[in-house]
Each structure stands twice: as structure tokens, then as C-alpha cells.
Design an enzyme around this catalytic site. Structure first.
Site, PDB file in Angstrom:
ATOM      1  CG  ASP A  80      -0.081  -0.282   2.646  1.00  0.00           C
ATOM      2  OD1 ASP A  80       1.089   0.197   2.466  1.00  0.00           O
ATOM      3  OD2 ASP A  80      -0.399  -1.606   3.414  1.00  0.00           O
ATOM      4  CE1 TYR A 229       2.519  -4.113  10.572  1.00  0.00           C
ATOM      5  CE2 TYR A 229       0.612  -1.973   9.133  1.00  0.00           C
ATOM      6  CZ  TYR A 229       2.397  -3.569   9.408  1.00  0.00           C
ATOM      7  OH  TYR A 229       2.769  -3.587   8.138  1.00  0.00           O
ATOM      8  CD  GLU A 474      -0.138  -5.960   1.791  1.00  0.00           C
ATOM      9  OE1 GLU A 474       0.194  -5.260   1.361  1.00  0.00           O
ATOM     10  OE2 GLU A 474      -0.702  -6.767   2.318  1.00  0.00           O
TER      11      GLU A 474
END
Length: 620
Positions: A80, A229, A474
Site C-alpha cells: 500500500d 498494526y 503481499e
């Protein structure tokens, strides 16, 4: 990027020689180069002239402007375009630790400069993000708006709000990890850029004080980070982690005392873990404290540091499957913690196993697991097995490093790599248009994300190479950061491991060094000079072992190529050369030796120096 989950683990062992890992089938040198290159694809800000990932361009040029601070630079964490401070700081800490331990091996392969550049790209940003002693910007952009769009970083139209922690909105975990990153990086630049090193250490001091004085979880202050996170482990582990790095960087007894006085109350001596990563640092703290103990630095705190060490060894034994509670592994032998980006745990655990093996070997200590005594070489073999799995030695014969091998992920969940380079097609890619045109494409990525370590397979070694399979395809910076140290260690063999531990504890009685009298062919002949010397010795089970360093120097005015050496009367392992059927040749990372340059290889055995002869060579 991801939502975090939790785990638990640790371990002990013994031996004095190490496995000749440099002679394996994979090209660890090439993998190292690629793994460092990945960080250049993750750069935000104004890219430098020596940028090697040329399909990327400048991005995030107004970051922080609305808040009156310059936050241009740093790294995008994964696929991202958000800059998350906690995983970015952990990434820099682990890159720095990799260099501190294995910088010599990186230098041998020509990658040390690139690795240091990667660290500095992060620390330059952290200096900007820490404009006041008790203020730290911990995020630019937010995951929700960013994930709604699929755009190149160069095109992004998403919100770039900057989020900070302060005394009224604390974040001890974020500030602690950033302090650790700055302290570790200060060691990296201590010799080459002392002024910069001092600046980093000053920031580390301030950040630790900020973290310790104003305690709180960062995601309670920067709530937009919770979905991505979340700090599940809290902040005690980061405070201990930062103290350990500050002690290593400064030798200031305050931080050693902090580790001793807070080890029990903050969990350093209590938590027995089976994971290590951007959230849970206990295993890393325990490994560092064990190193301090082996170096003889514990002093009056030896009893407390032994408890840290016991937990470090619990972790090591669990990785080997020889502890009282072991990590889960796939049928193919890969550590498995969770489906979403499992590789982060693989590389981090393997790095700890590698450095701990070297610590044990250097200090000649034993490691005892619940199943019995285990040699330190088993830790290295374990780490090597994990790296080899990543590089393609697995049931699918898939390399999980993009660009390495012949069968690697083609549809990576990564905005920049999945959309045509702005340098090739400058047409604007809109927020939702990117999903329609690029995300949904079933073709390979137009830009090769060289070196990226993707999330990896599931618990049964299955993997689907699909762009929408973000759990497996990812990549993330913190997957690669520990790996660069691993690859340098595996590619460099055993050379230089003794530098890891300048041990000052009471040592086993040193054996007298033998007189090294190389035979005439192993001294100086024509354009090639060979010199041998004993660099250390020790006694184990009544046998005296010697470590020999042998230097081969090209005295000619031309480039030395196709060198073949014959080595006889060698009775132990050798590192720094590649063995063929009947001779030794240049190591995998070296094709030739320029005029006036030298290469070093080492070996260990319990006899006088081996005979080293030049069989053949060519000069060009």
C-alpha cells in the site's frame, strides 16, 4: 500490511565448529542483492540519482505539510501507500542488526553500501518525524482510505494526514521501537559517519526517555493504526528492547541496569516466546541480553541475565522442535504461525537462530534443550532450511522471493508493481480506476518487484499466486529486513564470526599458538602471494583446535581469474572458498580478483597449517 495475532516460544545448545553453509546450492549472494534492492521499490519521497529501481518515481512530496512538518521520505510498509511508523522502525532496527552482525560478509559481496543506504533512508525520515524530544509522528496516511484505492504512489489522491504521539497522547511502543532503530543505526554509522551516528544516538536517548516517562500504547493515541498494526503485546517489550540497543550503542550502565531492574516486572525474564516480530520483541531482547551475558558484561546482574538467557534458549529449542513447546511447521518444514504474511515470522525467527548459534560458538557455551544437548550447528542448519525453503526448496518448488529462481510470484499484491510505471505511461490512474484496470488483471505485474518476500504458503504448503490473495502475495519490508543478515551469513560462510563476541568472561585456557611455517608453495610464488596465520585457539575435550586465516593476494598488475587452489593436510571445515571435485575456487560471490586485492578464507582443525598450492590461474 496486516492485522496482528499473537504467539509464544524460546531455547539452549553446544558446539565449537560451524556448518559450511556457503557451499549450498542456492546463490545467497544474488538473493542478498535482490533482497536489499526491494527496499528501493518501497521508498517514499524524492528518489535519489542513484535509485536502481527505475520504474519508481517521486511520491508523497507533501507529506506532513498540513501539520507544518516535513515528513517527506521513509518507506511504504507493504503493498500500500501508507507510512506506518511501528513496522518501519522495526524494519530499520533489523536491517541495522543484520549489518552489525554480518556487515563484513555484506562488504565481501559488495552490498554493504546498499544496505547502509537502506538504513539511512529510514533514519533520515525518523529524524524528521521527531521534531521535538517528546513528539514523534507515527503514521502518514491511513489504511482505510488507502485500501479503498488502487493507485501508484506517484498518483495517490488519498488522505495524507500525519498522526503523532505526545505526552498527552503517548505511545511507548512506537517511541521505544524508534529509539531502538536509531540506537542500532548509530552503531552502523559509528565509523563511516560519526557525526550522523551521534545525531542518531541523541534522538534515541530522547525517544527512550519519552517512551519511558509518558507510558501508553501508541494505537490508543493513533487509533487509525489499530486495524493494521495493533500493539497486542503492549509496550514493555519495546522499552526493554530499546534499553538493550541503547546499551549496545552507548555502553551506558544506566540501560544495563534498566534491563536488570525491570526484567521481571516487564516480562523480559518471564515471557517464554515462540515468535518474534514487529509487535512482540521479547525474544529479541532475550537474545541480546544473552549476548551481554556471554560477553561478560552482566556483572552483578548475572543472575537476572541468566533468566533472560533461559527464555532466549526456550525460543531456540522451540524452533528446532526440541523444546517443551515447539513451533508449528508445514509438511515441507516451514515455520507456520498464521496464514496472513507468515513469512515475517520465518525470517525473524531464523535470524535470531543464526545470531544465537554464532554467539554460542564464539563463547563456546552449550545449549541444552528439553530433549537433550544440541549443537549450535543445528540452529544454523535450521535457519538455512528456512531460507532454502523461501528460495524454492519446498513442495511447490516455488521461490517466495520475487525475481529469484524460475518460479516466483507473478501477481504480487502491490500497488506500485501491479500498475504500469508512470515513466512508461504517465496517464493518471484514479482511485477506483486502478482496481478496474490493474488490480483485476490476471496477467503478470508490469514491474518486477525484485527481492520482495511475499506472505508465503499456508499451513499445508499451498499457495495461490493471485493479486487479490493479499494474505499470501503481499510483501512487507519487515519480511526482508532480517533476511539480509541471514543471506549475508549464509553466503559468507563462517568467515569473521569471531568478531561477534569480544568475550571478556573467564575463558577456557588458551592453548599455545603453533608456529605457522607454510610450505614454499603456500607462501609467495609469481603473481600470487599466500599468507597464513593462526587467529585463535582453544581446547575442547582434550583436543587443541586452531583457527587459521589465509590470505590470497594478487600481486600482478592484471585481474586474476579462474584461480584453482589445491589444499592438502586439511582436517576440518573451511569457509570462504567453493570446493569443486579436486580443487578450491573463488567463492560464489567473487568471479575475479583485481590487481593488488586480496581474498581471505579460514579453516579450523587440530593440526599445523594445511598446505595451500596454486594449481592454475589466468590473468586478464
Amino acid at each position: 500490511m496486516e492485522t496482528f495475532v499473537r504467539l509464544i516460544s524460546m531455547a539452549p545448545l553446544f558446539l565449537l565448529l560451524c556448518f559450511p553453509l556457503a557451499l549450498a546450492g542456492h546463490d545467497y549472494g544474488a538473493a542478498l542483492s535482490k533482497s536489499i534492492l526491494f527496499f528501493e521499490a518501497q521508498r517514499s519521497g524524492v528518489l535519489p540519482r542513484n535509485q536502481r529501481v527505475t520504474w519508481r518515481s517521486n511520491s508523497g512530496l507533501y507529506d506532513g505539510k498540513a501539520s507544518g512538518v516535513d515528513l517527506v521520505g521513509g518507506y511504504y510498509d507493504a503493498g500500500d501507500n501508507v507510512k506506518f511508523g511501528l513496522p518501519m522502525a522495526f524494519t530499520v532496527t533489523m536491517m541495522s542488526w543484520s549489518i552489525i552482525e554480518y556487515g563484513k560478509q555484506m562488504a565481501s559481496s559488495g552490498e554493504l553500501g546498499h544496505a547502509m543506504d537502506a538504513v539511512k533512508w529510514g533514519t533520515d525520515y525518523f529524524i524528521k518525524a521527531h521534531p521535538e524530544p517528546n513528539v514523534l509522528y507515527g503514521e502518514v496516511g491511513d489504511g482505510n482510505s488507502d485500501h479503498y484505492c488502487w493507485q501508484r504512489p506517484e498518483d495517490m489522491t488519498t488522505d495524507r494526514h500525519a498522526y503523532k504521539i505526545s505526552p498527552s497522547n503517548p505511545g511507548s511502543d512506537l517511541a521505544g521501537e524508534t529509539a531502538a532503530a536509531m540506537a542500532a543505526a548509530s552503531i552502523v554509522f559509528h565509523r563511516t559517519n560519526p557525526a550522523y551516528s551521534r545525531e542518531l544516538l541523541q534522538h534515541a536517548y530522547q525517544l527512550f526517555d519519552f517512551a519511558d516517562k509518558y507510558r501508553g500504547k501508541y494505537d490508543s493515541s493513533i487509533t487509525v493504526a489499530q486495524k493494521y498494526y495493533r500493539s497486542i503485546s503492549g509496550y514493555n517489550d519495546e522499552l526493554l528492547w530499546a534499553a538493550a540497543w541503547l546499551y549496545q550503542a552507548s555502553n551506558n550502565e544506566y540501560y544495563l541496569n534498566y534491563l536488570a531492574n525491570n526484567g521481571d516486572s516487564m516480562g523480559g525474564t518471564g515471557w517464554a516466546m515462540t515468535e518474534f516480530g514487529w509487535d512482540v520483541k521479547y525474544s529479541g531482547v532475550q537474545t541480546l541480553v544473552a549476548k551481554f551475558l556471554m560477553q561478560g558484561k552482566a556483572g552483578k546482574h548475572a543472575a537476572v541475565f541468566e533468566k533472560y538467557t533461559a527464555k532466549a534458549e526456550y525460543f531456540m529449542c522451540s524452533c528446532l522442535g526440541k523444546g517443551s513447546r515447539n513451533v508449528q511447521k508445514t509438511p515441507g518444514g516451514l515455520i507456520f504461525r498464521q496464514r496472513w504474511n507468515n513469512m515475517q515470522f520465518v525470517t525473524s525467527a531464523s535470524f535470531l537462530a543464526t545470531v544465537y548459534s554464532d554467539y554460542l560458538t564464539s563463547s563456546r557455551r552449550t545449549l541444552k534443550c528439553a530433549s537433550g544437548n544440541v549443537a549450535p550447528t543445528e540452529l544454523l542448519s535450521f535457519a538455512k532450511s528456512q531460507v532454502d525453503y523461501i528460495l524454492g526448496d519446498n513442495p511447490r518448488a516455488t521461490s517466495y522471493m520475487v525475481g529469484y529462481g524460475n518460479n516466483y510470484p507473478q501477481q504480487v499484491h502491490h500497488r506500485a508493481s501491479s500498475i504500469v510505471s508512470i515513466k512508461k505511461d504517465s496517464s493518471f490512474v484514479s482511485c477506483r480506476g486502478g482496481y478496474a484496470t490493474w488490480f483485476s488483471r490476471k496477467a503478470s505485474d508490469p514491474n518486477l518487484l525484485t527481492g520482495a518476500i511475499v506472505g508465503g504458503p499456508d499451513a499445508y504448503d499451498n499457495f495461490a499466486d493471485q493479486r487479490d490473495n493479499y494474505e499470501q502475495t503481499e510483501p512487507a519490508t519487515y519480511n526482508n529486513a532480517p533476511l539480509i543478515g541471514l543471506l549475508a551469513r549464509l553466503g559468507g560462510g563462517q568467515s569473521g564470526y569471531n568478531q561477534l563476541l569480544p568475550v571478556v568472561t573467564t575463558q577456557p585456557k588458551q592453548a599455545p599458538l603453533p608456529k605457522v611455517t607454510p610450505a614454499a608453495p603456500a607462501s609467495s610464488s609469481g603473481p600470487i602471494a599466500i599468507a597464513q596465520k593462526v587467529t585463535s585457539s582453544w581446547v575442547a575435550k582434550g583436543v587443541t583446535y586452531y583457527r587459521y586465516s589465509t590470505t590470497v593476494t594478487n600481486k600482478s598488475g592484471k585481474t586474476l581469474k579462474n584461480l584453482k587452489l589445491t589444499i592438502s593436510k586439511l582436517y576440518g571445515p573451511l569457509w570462504g572458498l567453493t570446493k569443486t571435485t579436486d580443487s578450491y575456487v573463488f567463492p560464489s560471490w567473487l568471479n575475479s580478483l583485481p590487481a593488488g586485492k586480496s581474498l581471505e578464507f579460514v579453516y579450523i582443525h587440530s593440526a599445523s597449517a594445511a598446505n595451500v598450492l596454486v594449481s592454475s590461474y589466468s590473468l586478464a
